[in-house]
Design a protein around this motif. Structure first.
Motif, PDB file in Angstrom:
ATOM      1  N   LEU A  61       0.843  -1.199   0.000  1.00  0.00           N
ATOM      2  CA  LEU A  61       0.000   0.000   0.000  1.00  0.00           C
ATOM      3  C   LEU A  61       0.878   1.250   0.000  1.00  0.00           C
ATOM      4  CD1 LEU A  61      -2.777   1.455   0.331  1.00  0.00           C
ATOM      5  CD2 LEU A  61      -2.423   1.239   2.793  1.00  0.00           C
ATOM      6  N   CYS A  62       1.963   1.227   0.751  1.00  0.00           N
ATOM      7  CA  CYS A  62       2.905   2.366   0.774  1.00  0.00           C
ATOM      8  C   CYS A  62       3.577   2.554  -0.574  1.00  0.00           C
ATOM      9  CB  CYS A  62       3.955   2.164   1.864  1.00  0.00           C
ATOM     10  SG  CYS A  62       3.260   2.107   3.518  1.00  0.00           S
ATOM     11  N   VAL A  63       3.879   1.458  -1.264  1.00  0.00           N
ATOM     12  CA  VAL A  63       4.463   1.544  -2.604  1.00  0.00           C
ATOM     13  C   VAL A  63       3.448   2.157  -3.564  1.00  0.00           C
ATOM     14  CG1 VAL A  63       5.367   0.207  -4.559  1.00  0.00           C
ATOM     15  CG2 VAL A  63       6.036  -0.380  -2.215  1.00  0.00           C
ATOM     16  N   ASP A  64       2.192   1.693  -3.491  1.00  0.00           N
ATOM     17  CA  ASP A  64       1.139   2.257  -4.349  1.00  0.00           C
ATOM     18  C   ASP A  64       0.983   3.759  -4.131  1.00  0.00           C
ATOM     19  OD1 ASP A  64       0.395   0.024  -5.792  1.00  0.00           O
ATOM     20  OD2 ASP A  64      -1.295  -0.490  -4.502  1.00  0.00           O
ATOM     21  N   CYS A  65       0.842   4.147  -2.868  1.00  0.00           N
ATOM     22  CA  CYS A  65       0.636   5.568  -2.556  1.00  0.00           C
ATOM     23  C   CYS A  65       1.890   6.390  -2.845  1.00  0.00           C
ATOM     24  CB  CYS A  65       0.231   5.732  -1.092  1.00  0.00           C
ATOM     25  SG  CYS A  65      -1.377   5.042  -0.726  1.00  0.00           S
TER      26      CYS A  65
ATOM     27  N   THR B 155       2.387   6.833  -6.610  1.00  0.00           N
ATOM     28  CA  THR B 155       1.434   7.813  -7.135  1.00  0.00           C
ATOM     29  C   THR B 155       1.862   9.232  -6.773  1.00  0.00           C
ATOM     30  OG1 THR B 155      -0.357   6.208  -6.984  1.00  0.00           O
ATOM     31  CG2 THR B 155      -0.984   8.527  -7.115  1.00  0.00           C
ATOM     32  N   LEU B 156       2.261   9.437  -5.528  1.00  0.00           N
ATOM     33  CA  LEU B 156       2.717  10.776  -5.114  1.00  0.00           C
ATOM     34  C   LEU B 156       3.962  11.219  -5.881  1.00  0.00           C
ATOM     35  CD1 LEU B 156       2.158  10.613  -1.257  1.00  0.00           C
ATOM     36  CD2 LEU B 156       0.886  11.979  -2.910  1.00  0.00           C
ATOM     37  N   ALA B 157       4.884  10.290  -6.111  1.00  0.00           N
ATOM     38  CA  ALA B 157       6.103  10.629  -6.853  1.00  0.00           C
ATOM     39  C   ALA B 157       5.775  11.013  -8.295  1.00  0.00           C
ATOM     40  CB  ALA B 157       7.077   9.452  -6.817  1.00  0.00           C
ATOM     41  N   ILE B 158       4.872  10.258  -8.925  1.00  0.00           N
ATOM     42  CA  ILE B 158       4.481  10.567 -10.298  1.00  0.00           C
ATOM     43  C   ILE B 158       3.792  11.920 -10.367  1.00  0.00           C
ATOM     44  CG2 ILE B 158       2.901   9.879 -12.157  1.00  0.00           C
ATOM     45  CD1 ILE B 158       3.639   6.940 -11.410  1.00  0.00           C
ATOM     46  N   VAL B 159       2.898  12.194  -9.438  1.00  0.00           N
ATOM     47  CA  VAL B 159       2.203  13.492  -9.411  1.00  0.00           C
ATOM     48  C   VAL B 159       3.198  14.625  -9.180  1.00  0.00           C
ATOM     49  CG1 VAL B 159       0.542  14.869  -8.085  1.00  0.00           C
ATOM     50  CG2 VAL B 159      -0.023  12.530  -8.743  1.00  0.00           C
ATOM     51  N   ALA B 160       4.168  14.396  -8.304  1.00  0.00           N
ATOM     52  CA  ALA B 160       5.178  15.431  -8.038  1.00  0.00           C
ATOM     53  C   ALA B 160       5.999  15.730  -9.287  1.00  0.00           C
ATOM     54  CB  ALA B 160       6.091  14.995  -6.893  1.00  0.00           C
ATOM     55  N   VAL B 161       6.411  14.681 -10.000  1.00  0.00           N
ATOM     56  CA  VAL B 161       7.204  14.896 -11.219  1.00  0.00           C
ATOM     57  C   VAL B 161       6.356  15.580 -12.284  1.00  0.00           C
ATOM     58  CG1 VAL B 161       8.379  13.715 -13.132  1.00  0.00           C
ATOM     59  CG2 VAL B 161       8.829  13.019 -10.780  1.00  0.00           C
TER      60      VAL B 161
ATOM     61  N   ALA C 228      11.167  14.903 -17.606  1.00  0.00           N
ATOM     62  CA  ALA C 228      10.152  14.607 -16.591  1.00  0.00           C
ATOM     63  C   ALA C 228       9.368  13.359 -16.987  1.00  0.00           C
ATOM     64  CB  ALA C 228       9.219  15.797 -16.403  1.00  0.00           C
ATOM     65  N   MET C 229       9.045  13.232 -18.277  1.00  0.00           N
ATOM     66  CA  MET C 229       8.308  12.063 -18.754  1.00  0.00           C
ATOM     67  C   MET C 229       9.142  10.791 -18.572  1.00  0.00           C
ATOM     68  SD  MET C 229       5.594  10.725 -20.057  1.00  0.00           S
ATOM     69  CE  MET C 229       4.626  11.910 -20.926  1.00  0.00           C
ATOM     70  N   ILE C 230      10.423  10.865 -18.824  1.00  0.00           N
ATOM     71  CA  ILE C 230      11.296   9.701 -18.631  1.00  0.00           C
ATOM     72  C   ILE C 230      11.333   9.310 -17.157  1.00  0.00           C
ATOM     73  CG2 ILE C 230      13.703   8.919 -18.736  1.00  0.00           C
ATOM     74  CD1 ILE C 230      13.893  10.551 -21.393  1.00  0.00           C
ATOM     75  N   ALA C 231      11.376  10.299 -16.270  1.00  0.00           N
ATOM     76  CA  ALA C 231      11.359  10.003 -14.829  1.00  0.00           C
ATOM     77  C   ALA C 231      10.059   9.295 -14.442  1.00  0.00           C
ATOM     78  CB  ALA C 231      11.530  11.290 -14.026  1.00  0.00           C
ATOM     79  N   VAL C 232       8.950   9.753 -14.983  1.00  0.00           N
ATOM     80  CA  VAL C 232       7.660   9.110 -14.707  1.00  0.00           C
ATOM     81  C   VAL C 232       7.661   7.685 -15.256  1.00  0.00           C
ATOM     82  CG1 VAL C 232       5.203   9.148 -15.289  1.00  0.00           C
ATOM     83  CG2 VAL C 232       6.323  11.234 -14.518  1.00  0.00           C
TER      84      VAL C 232
ATOM     85  N   SER D 247      -1.019  -0.590 -15.506  1.00  0.00           N
ATOM     86  CA  SER D 247       0.348  -0.069 -15.389  1.00  0.00           C
ATOM     87  C   SER D 247       1.115  -0.250 -16.700  1.00  0.00           C
ATOM     88  CB  SER D 247       1.099  -0.762 -14.254  1.00  0.00           C
ATOM     89  OG  SER D 247       0.527  -0.438 -13.018  1.00  0.00           O
ATOM     90  N   ALA D 248       0.963  -1.423 -17.323  1.00  0.00           N
ATOM     91  CA  ALA D 248       1.633  -1.671 -18.601  1.00  0.00           C
ATOM     92  C   ALA D 248       1.104  -0.740 -19.683  1.00  0.00           C
ATOM     93  CB  ALA D 248       1.465  -3.129 -19.014  1.00  0.00           C
ATOM     94  N   LEU D 249      -0.212  -0.508 -19.716  1.00  0.00           N
ATOM     95  CA  LEU D 249      -0.789   0.425 -20.689  1.00  0.00           C
ATOM     96  C   LEU D 249      -0.289   1.848 -20.452  1.00  0.00           C
ATOM     97  CD1 LEU D 249      -4.473  -0.869 -20.927  1.00  0.00           C
ATOM     98  CD2 LEU D 249      -2.766  -0.863 -22.764  1.00  0.00           C
ATOM     99  N   THR D 250      -0.170   2.236 -19.197  1.00  0.00           N
ATOM    100  CA  THR D 250       0.351   3.563 -18.863  1.00  0.00           C
ATOM    101  C   THR D 250       1.795   3.698 -19.318  1.00  0.00           C
ATOM    102  OG1 THR D 250      -1.130   3.694 -16.961  1.00  0.00           O
ATOM    103  CG2 THR D 250       0.755   5.183 -16.961  1.00  0.00           C
TER     104      THR D 250
END
Length: 182
Positions: free
Chosen positions: A40-44, A47-53, A67-71, A101-104
């Motif tokens: 659950l911590c990995v999921d959250c 998500t927070l890291a992706i939103v931050a980037v 930024a896209m490569i980091a995401v 996740s794979a589609l993303t």
């Protein structure tokens, strides 16, 4: 049927605190295999890291691509973790998380290569899958709630307690350790 934690166990206090926290916030952990509830911590966190980037709003195309490569690295890591750990109890949840996740990830790669229409289509498919599964899950949960309420109104508290997923885990006599991690 309370489970008594043997005070002589080396981690008895830790087990009691863990069990108490999971009981209070149980629905957050219901989707995860007992030994993978930390996911659950990995999921959250992911998500927070992706939103931050994504929230950086780079001023140039080069910074935007960085930024896209980091995401994409974060999403790729999530895909790898999902495949390696299989943290979800329900196979449907595992498949949906893996597919979306794979589609993303694929949509991000397509976006980097200026194939925005295909990237948008893949993103849309991922969203439709995710929303559809969420609606079906909500309907199933609502049905369980209705069954529980009907049992309560009939005055049968044992049936009501047995109808909830947490109660099923707590009363699992085939696996005594399940009650500790429920």
């Amino acid at each position: 049927d309370d489970v008594v934690i043997d005070p002589d166990l080396p981690n008895a206090g830790e087990l009691a605190v863990h069990r108490s926290f999971v009981e209070r916030a149980g629905m957050l952990f219901d989707a995860y295999v007992p030994r993978r509830r930390w996911f659950l911590c990995v999921d959250c966190g992911g998500t927070l890291a992706i939103v931050a980037v994504q929230g950086l709003q780079p001023a140039t195309i080069q910074r935007c691509n960085q930024a896209m490569i980091a995401v994409l690295v974060l999403v790729a890591l999530q895909v790898i973790l999902l495949a390696a750990l299989r943290p979800y109890i329900a196979p449907v949840s595992q498949v949906v998380a893996s597919v979306t996740s794979a589609l993303t990830l694929a949509a991000g790669v397509l976006s980097l290569t200026d194939q925005r229409i295909a990237a948008g289509a893949m993103t849309l498919v991922a969203v439709v899958i995710s929303v559809t599964v969420s609606v079906v899950d909500a309907m199933i949960t609502a049905n369980e709630l209705v069954e529980t309420l009907c049992a309560l109104f009939r005055g049968n508290n044992d049936d009501a307690a047995a109808a909830t997923p947490a109660a099923k885990r707590a009363h699992d006599t085939t696996n005594p350790a399940a009650a500790l991690t429920a």
